[in-house]
Design a protein around this motif. Structure first.
Motif, mmCIF file in Angstrom:
data_model
loop_
_atom_site.group_PDB
_atom_site.id
_atom_site.type_symbol
_atom_site.label_atom_id
_atom_site.label_comp_id
_atom_site.label_asym_id
_atom_site.label_seq_id
_atom_site.Cartn_x
_atom_site.Cartn_y
_atom_site.Cartn_z
ATOM 1 N N THR A 90 0.871 -1.167 0.000
ATOM 2 C CA THR A 90 0.000 0.000 0.000
ATOM 3 C C THR A 90 0.915 1.226 0.000
ATOM 4 O OG1 THR A 90 -0.124 0.000 2.426
ATOM 5 C CG2 THR A 90 -1.840 -1.204 1.224
ATOM 6 N N PHE A 91 0.329 2.409 -0.141
ATOM 7 C CA PHE A 91 1.148 3.620 -0.258
ATOM 8 C C PHE A 91 0.570 4.719 0.614
ATOM 9 C CE2 PHE A 91 1.581 1.109 -4.061
ATOM 10 C CZ PHE A 91 2.943 1.141 -4.324
ATOM 11 N N ARG A 92 1.471 5.440 1.269
ATOM 12 C CA ARG A 92 1.056 6.540 2.134
ATOM 13 C C ARG A 92 1.742 7.828 1.691
ATOM 14 N NH1 ARG A 92 1.615 3.711 8.183
ATOM 15 N NH2 ARG A 92 0.153 1.973 7.774
ATOM 16 N N PRO A 93 1.074 8.975 1.850
ATOM 17 C CA PRO A 93 1.682 10.247 1.448
ATOM 18 C C PRO A 93 2.868 10.593 2.346
ATOM 19 C CG PRO A 93 -0.381 10.626 2.610
ATOM 20 C CD PRO A 93 -0.284 9.143 2.401
ATOM 21 N N TRP A 94 3.872 11.217 1.722
ATOM 22 C CA TRP A 94 5.071 11.655 2.454
ATOM 23 C C TRP A 94 5.347 13.108 2.131
ATOM 24 C CZ3 TRP A 94 9.565 13.876 0.710
ATOM 25 C CH2 TRP A 94 10.628 13.967 1.628
ATOM 26 N N THR A 95 5.714 13.864 3.152
ATOM 27 C CA THR A 95 6.194 15.224 2.976
ATOM 28 C C THR A 95 7.435 15.397 3.841
ATOM 29 O OG1 THR A 95 4.739 16.001 4.753
ATOM 30 C CG2 THR A 95 3.918 16.215 2.492
ATOM 31 N N PRO A 96 8.350 16.304 3.482
ATOM 32 C CA PRO A 96 9.541 16.518 4.302
ATOM 33 C C PRO A 96 9.175 16.846 5.749
ATOM 34 C CG PRO A 96 9.771 17.645 2.195
ATOM 35 C CD PRO A 96 8.349 17.147 2.264
ATOM 36 N N GLY A 97 9.795 16.129 6.669
ATOM 37 C CA GLY A 97 9.556 16.377 8.089
ATOM 38 C C GLY A 97 8.343 15.695 8.665
ATOM 39 N N CYS A 98 7.612 14.892 7.865
ATOM 40 C CA CYS A 98 6.416 14.233 8.404
ATOM 41 C C CYS A 98 6.818 13.145 9.401
ATOM 42 C CB CYS A 98 5.564 13.646 7.282
ATOM 43 S SG CYS A 98 6.248 12.174 6.480
ATOM 44 N N ALA A 99 5.903 12.819 10.295
ATOM 45 C CA ALA A 99 6.175 11.786 11.299
ATOM 46 C C ALA A 99 6.343 10.438 10.609
ATOM 47 C CB ALA A 99 5.037 11.733 12.307
ATOM 48 N N MET A 100 7.333 9.660 11.091
ATOM 49 C CA MET A 100 7.625 8.360 10.501
ATOM 50 C C MET A 100 7.540 7.278 11.570
ATOM 51 S SD MET A 100 8.313 9.099 7.278
ATOM 52 C CE MET A 100 9.328 7.807 6.544
ATOM 53 N N ALA A 101 7.189 6.075 11.139
ATOM 54 C CA ALA A 101 7.140 4.907 12.017
ATOM 55 C C ALA A 101 8.004 3.813 11.389
ATOM 56 C CB ALA A 101 5.701 4.441 12.196
#
Length: 287
Positions: A90-101
């Motif tokens: 599946t795919f999730r949106p990413w932006t610079p500085g977004c929270a990561m797990a």
């Protein structure tokens, strides 16, 4: 080759290839990655979004600077999420500085439940061939993801040119890339045989003596192990694996002038992957 023969071959290929990038000096690997991003950037500016990248893993080209640059240009970026081996991504949106797990194999993923459907997918290559088939990690994520899509996506395979193989021995479940971009080529065209002496004419020594066969090249490369740092030897081992010849310690001394020595050998190799690997070897040995 039968599938029972291909499976262990692919496992061996992955092992040899995955060891090689970490044997490259960091500055060399960074330069190769920068060249790849330079070729990829204009293609993605024209691509349909969202564009799915990947988080670098096991010495893969680190495309995060390009992700940030495209995001700043207003391009919608996504990252793949694997939940279980053998299941589609599946795919999730990413932006610079977004929270990561942490996801499967501890690869970082966006910390959100929001999903998107990318129209352009960047697929990292462990190895690849001129028919645009991809050798991956063996989990089946990308092939199952592409097969499950209702609308085809543009799939761009990216990797280092030295990992081009004669063939990955594709099977019915393997899906070719739409195009492949490397540090040496903006678009790999399906069906090319490899390079000819004409392509590398500017590299040739006036005493050019024709193409080397695998045994001749292996014999010429054998003494180089004595002047290589232990952490660089996986690159030489990868070249010998590509030649189909086991590397042994040599009693012959290494040439005093390595630059001149390799400059004469490299133009006599027509296989694009081995040629690129020798260029990387030369950059590893010669400051």
């Amino acid at each position: 080759m039968t599938w029972d023969q291909i499976k262990p071959w692919r496992k061996e290929a992955r092992g040899k290839i995955l060891a090689a990038p970490t044997a490259l000096p960091p500055t060399l690997r960074q330069g190769m990655t920068a060249a790849l991003m330079e070729r990829l950037h204009p293609l993605l500016q024209e691509a349909e979004g969202p564009i799915s990248f990947y988080w670098p893993f096991r010495g893969e080209p680190d495309l995060r600077p390009l992700m940030r640059a495209l995001a700043a240009e207003g391009v919608e970026i996504a990252l793949p999420v694997g939940t279980k081996i053998g299941e589609p991504l599946t795919f999730r949106p990413w932006t610079p500085g977004c929270a990561m797990a942490r996801g499967i194999w501890d690869i970082p993923i966006p910390a959100t439940d929001l999903e998107v459907t990318p129209q352009t997918i960047i697929a990292p290559l462990v190895g690849f061939d001129a028919a645009l088939y991809r050798l991956g990690y063996g989990g089946g994520f990308f092939d199952r993801t592409l097969a499950a899509r209702k609308r085809p996506a543009e799939v761009i395979g990216i990797g280092f040119a030295l990992f081009q193989l004669p063939s990955i021995n594709p099977q019915p479940h393997d899906i070719p890339m739409g195009r492949i971009v490397t540090d040496r080529s903006a678009t790999l065209v399906a069906g090319t045989r490899g390079s000819s002496p004409v392509c590398y004419a500017e590299e040739s020594d006036p005493r050019y003596a024709g193409e080397l066969d695998p045994q001749e090249l292996a014999l010429a490369l054998q003494p180089l192990a004595s002047v290589m740092l232990a952490e660089r030897l996986p690159l030489l081992d990868f070249i010998f694996w590509r030649l189909g010849i086991e590397r042994h310690d040599s009693s012959s001394p290494a040439p005093a002038d390595l630059d001149s020595y390799l400059s004469k050998l490299i133009p006599r190799v027509q296989d694009d992957g081995i040629h690129a690997a020798l260029q990387a070897l030369r950059a590893t040995l010669i400051p």
